[in-house]
Design a protein around this motif. Structure first.
Motif, mmCIF file in Angstrom:
data_model
loop_
_atom_site.group_PDB
_atom_site.id
_atom_site.type_symbol
_atom_site.label_atom_id
_atom_site.label_comp_id
_atom_site.label_asym_id
_atom_site.label_seq_id
_atom_site.Cartn_x
_atom_site.Cartn_y
_atom_site.Cartn_z
ATOM 1 N N HIS A 1 23.143 49.487 -29.423
ATOM 2 C CA HIS A 1 22.868 50.871 -29.788
ATOM 3 C C HIS A 1 21.761 51.410 -28.891
ATOM 4 O O HIS A 1 20.754 50.740 -28.681
ATOM 5 N N ILE A 2 21.948 52.619 -28.402
ATOM 6 C CA ILE A 2 20.970 53.265 -27.536
ATOM 7 C C ILE A 2 20.456 54.506 -28.251
ATOM 8 O O ILE A 2 21.244 55.321 -28.741
ATOM 9 N N TYR A 3 19.135 54.641 -28.296
ATOM 10 C CA TYR A 3 18.498 55.777 -28.957
ATOM 11 C C TYR A 3 17.514 56.433 -28.008
ATOM 12 O O TYR A 3 16.846 55.749 -27.222
ATOM 13 N N LEU A 4 17.391 57.736 -28.108
ATOM 14 C CA LEU A 4 16.381 58.456 -27.337
ATOM 15 C C LEU A 4 15.005 58.266 -27.960
ATOM 16 O O LEU A 4 14.867 58.283 -29.180
ATOM 17 N N THR A 5 14.005 58.128 -27.126
ATOM 18 C CA THR A 5 12.620 58.203 -27.589
ATOM 19 C C THR A 5 12.246 59.683 -27.599
ATOM 20 O O THR A 5 13.022 60.543 -27.171
ATOM 21 N N GLN A 6 11.041 59.977 -28.027
ATOM 22 C CA GLN A 6 10.580 61.368 -27.990
ATOM 23 C C GLN A 6 10.555 61.869 -26.546
ATOM 24 O O GLN A 6 10.967 62.997 -26.262
ATOM 25 N N LYS A 7 10.106 61.033 -25.618
ATOM 26 C CA LYS A 7 10.097 61.391 -24.198
ATOM 27 C C LYS A 7 11.520 61.666 -23.708
ATOM 28 O O LYS A 7 11.761 62.634 -22.973
ATOM 29 N N GLY A 8 12.464 60.843 -24.117
ATOM 30 C CA GLY A 8 13.857 61.043 -23.740
ATOM 31 C C GLY A 8 14.433 62.322 -24.320
ATOM 32 O O GLY A 8 15.174 63.049 -23.641
ATOM 33 N N GLN A 9 14.108 62.602 -25.579
ATOM 34 C CA GLN A 9 14.576 63.828 -26.224
ATOM 35 C C GLN A 9 14.041 65.058 -25.495
ATOM 36 O O GLN A 9 14.781 66.014 -25.262
ATOM 37 N N GLN A 10 12.756 65.030 -25.123
ATOM 38 C CA GLN A 10 12.180 66.152 -24.382
ATOM 39 C C GLN A 10 12.868 66.326 -23.031
ATOM 40 O O GLN A 10 13.157 67.446 -22.611
ATOM 41 N N PHE A 11 13.135 65.210 -22.354
ATOM 42 C CA PHE A 11 13.804 65.275 -21.063
ATOM 43 C C PHE A 11 15.187 65.917 -21.197
ATOM 44 O O PHE A 11 15.565 66.784 -20.407
ATOM 45 N N ILE A 12 15.925 65.502 -22.202
ATOM 46 C CA ILE A 12 17.263 66.060 -22.427
ATOM 47 C C ILE A 12 17.195 67.547 -22.743
ATOM 48 O O ILE A 12 17.959 68.338 -22.199
ATOM 49 N N GLU A 13 16.278 67.921 -23.615
ATOM 50 C CA GLU A 13 16.163 69.339 -23.981
ATOM 51 C C GLU A 13 15.821 70.208 -22.777
ATOM 52 O O GLU A 13 16.320 71.325 -22.651
ATOM 53 N N GLN A 14 14.981 69.691 -21.889
ATOM 54 C CA GLN A 14 14.559 70.471 -20.725
ATOM 55 C C GLN A 14 15.559 70.432 -19.576
ATOM 56 O O GLN A 14 15.639 71.383 -18.797
ATOM 57 N N ASN A 15 16.324 69.351 -19.452
ATOM 58 C CA ASN A 15 17.119 69.164 -18.242
ATOM 59 C C ASN A 15 18.627 69.011 -18.431
ATOM 60 O O ASN A 15 19.389 69.400 -17.547
ATOM 61 N N ILE A 16 19.053 68.434 -19.526
ATOM 62 C CA ILE A 16 20.479 68.174 -19.717
ATOM 63 C C ILE A 16 21.141 69.264 -20.560
ATOM 64 O O ILE A 16 22.227 69.752 -20.207
ATOM 65 N N TYR B 1 12.335 56.292 -21.902
ATOM 66 C CA TYR B 1 13.242 57.353 -22.331
ATOM 67 C C TYR B 1 14.157 56.943 -23.482
ATOM 68 O O TYR B 1 14.604 57.790 -24.245
ATOM 69 N N VAL B 2 14.467 55.658 -23.562
ATOM 70 C CA VAL B 2 15.366 55.164 -24.602
ATOM 71 C C VAL B 2 14.837 53.852 -25.159
ATOM 72 O O VAL B 2 13.980 53.204 -24.550
ATOM 73 N N PHE B 3 15.344 53.499 -26.325
ATOM 74 C CA PHE B 3 15.150 52.140 -26.836
ATOM 75 C C PHE B 3 16.494 51.669 -27.356
ATOM 76 O O PHE B 3 17.380 52.470 -27.636
ATOM 77 N N THR B 4 16.644 50.369 -27.434
ATOM 78 C CA THR B 4 17.929 49.812 -27.837
ATOM 79 C C THR B 4 17.758 48.892 -29.028
ATOM 80 O O THR B 4 16.675 48.362 -29.273
#
Length: 144
Positions: A88-103, A78-81
């Motif tokens: 620094h913490i960054y969203l991966t594409q999977k993390g971005q999709q999770f946030i868009e759908q759930n957060i 979900y993230v990479f650092t």
């Protein structure tokens, strides 16, 4: 008067606990720990990247708790650092999709609640909570 204030404090504390429980229930429904929900929420608010320190400071979480949570989210894709002066913490594409759908939907609900309040009500809510926090800090400083 004393009994009335005690009753109000109990009601205030009950509201606070219910709010905390709601966020905990959201995390459970998303199959997340409370700390993972907090990391995702922070990343959503900060457009997909932040410092580990930001999460610790904003949510009063220990560095170790946040570090462990980030390691798990990184392992799950979900993230990479990136380590610089701070992590620094960054969203991966999977993390971005999770946030868009759930957060993001949770944040939108929160925003909609403020739009249902009048400007005076939202100002009063914020002002009274700030005053309570300020007074509580002052009283704690007096006893320590």
């Amino acid at each position: 008067m004393q009994i009335d204030n005690e009753k109000k404090l109990k009601e205030y504390n009950d509201i606070y606990r219910q709010m905390s429980d709601l966020y905990h229930d959201i995390a459970i429904k998303l199959k997340l720990s409370d700390s993972a929900f907090t990391v995702f929420y922070t990343l959503a608010e900060m457009d997909g990247c932040c410092l580990q320190k930001d999460i610790c400071d904003l949510f009063y979480m220990s560095k170790q708790t946040v570090h462990s949570c980030i390691k798990k989210l990184e392992k799950d894709g979900y993230v990479f650092t990136q380590q610089g002066k701070d992590k620094h913490i960054y969203l991966t594409q999977k993390g971005q999709q999770f946030i868009e759908q759930n957060i993001i939907p949770i944040i939108e609900i929160e925003k909609s609640i403020f739009s249902e309040l009048t400007p005076q009500q939202s100002d009063m809510l914020l002002e009274l909570n700030k005053k309570y926090l300020y007074c509580f800090k002052q009283k704690l400083n007096e006893i320590t």
